[in-house]
Design an enzyme around this catalytic site. Structure first.
Site, PDB file in Angstrom:
ATOM      1  N   HIS A   1       0.737  -1.249   0.096  1.00 55.76           N
ATOM      2  CA  HIS A   1      -0.058  -0.109   0.070  1.00 55.76           C
ATOM      3  C   HIS A   1       0.929   1.293   0.004  1.00 55.76           C
ATOM      4  CE1 HIS A   1      -3.620   2.235   1.346  1.00 55.76           C
ATOM      5  NE2 HIS A   1      -2.757   3.065   1.718  1.00 55.76           N
ATOM      6  N   GLU A   2       1.752   1.310   0.996  1.00 54.28           N
ATOM      7  CA  GLU A   2       2.852   2.628   1.048  1.00 54.28           C
ATOM      8  C   GLU A   2       3.691   2.800   0.147  1.00 54.28           C
ATOM      9  OE1 GLU A   2       1.858   4.788   3.111  1.00 54.28           O
ATOM     10  OE2 GLU A   2       0.417   3.758   3.976  1.00 54.28           O
TER      11      GLU A   2
ATOM     12  N   HIS B   1       1.958   4.045  -3.176  1.00 55.59           N
ATOM     13  CA  HIS B   1       1.953   5.650  -2.910  1.00 55.59           C
ATOM     14  C   HIS B   1       3.290   6.315  -3.186  1.00 55.59           C
ATOM     15  CE1 HIS B   1      -1.926   6.210  -1.186  1.00 55.59           C
ATOM     16  NE2 HIS B   1      -1.675   5.573   0.084  1.00 55.59           N
TER      17      HIS B   1
END
Length: 218
Positions: A26-27, A30
């Site tokens: 997820h990170e 980003h």
């Protein structure tokens, strides 16, 4: 002890493994999208990596075990580097939740492929249990992070979509964002605010994905 946990003790290892994967990807998503749009901030701070240690947040991780949802360390983003801040901002914000949706889809795909090939009966019992937790948690993170409350990704998306005249007001609300978040998510009010989203939306999305991949492999 299990009364204080959102998952059974048997599921804890599956949750821990899933969190390391789900939060990290997820990170990373980003950071990767921000980097592709010209922002090297996350890369320079060592966040453009699949190393879980760089992404896990202690409180957000613990909350997953207790409340069933949580968060990782936010990736730093400097909008100064974006040529088109609105498009880039939305893309960076939505990349994290989309990565969780993709991982949930991959979980369904792999499991139904195993079933479709007639291998399910021969795999150890922990395999379907792990896939169940993996799919469930990634869908939770997908939905949870799209809730339009600061500091979640959903809020950043709304902020970028809002007219310029509205953005200053949204910025002012951010000062109270953490307090509003705690009240709506952690207190008993969650039964009327956040919990219904998971009770109604999550099963629908899960059933849709399950039906789609079972239709392909079964």
């Amino acid at each position: 002890m299990e009364n204080f946990l959102a998952y059974s003790l048997k599921e804890i290892p599956y949750v821990a493994i899933t969190l390391m994967i789900a939060f990290t990807v997820h990170e990373f998503a980003h950071a990767y999208v921000a980097y592709k749009f010209g922002d090297p901030t996350a890369k320079n701070q060592g966040r453009l990596t699949l190393n879980p240690i760089q992404h896990l947040d202690p409180i957000g991780t613990i909350l997953i075990f207790i409340a069933g949802f949580g968060w990782a360390r936010p990736v730093p983003v400097n909008r100064f580097f974006f040529k088109n801040p609105r498009i880039a901002g939305i893309s960076v914000s939505i990349a994290g939740p989309i990565s969780n949706f993709i991982m949930a889809s991959l979980g369904f795909m792999i499991w139904y492929a195993i079933v479709g090939m007639g291998l399910a009966a021969g795999v150890p019992a922990f395999v379907p249990e792990f896939f169940n937790v993996f799919i469930h948690l990634n869908l939770v993170l997908f939905i949870f992070n799209l809730i339009p409350l600061p500091p979640l990704d959903g809020y950043r998306i709304v902020e970028d979509l809002a007219p310029k005249s509205v953005r200053p007001r949204l910025t002012q609300l951010e000062a109270y964002g953490s307090l509003i978040f705690i009240i709506l998510v952690i207190t008993p009010l969650s039964q009327y605010t956040i919990s219904p989203i998971f009770y109604y939306v999550l099963p629908v999305i899960g059933d849709m994905l399950g039906n789609f991949f079972s239709g392909i492999f079964l």
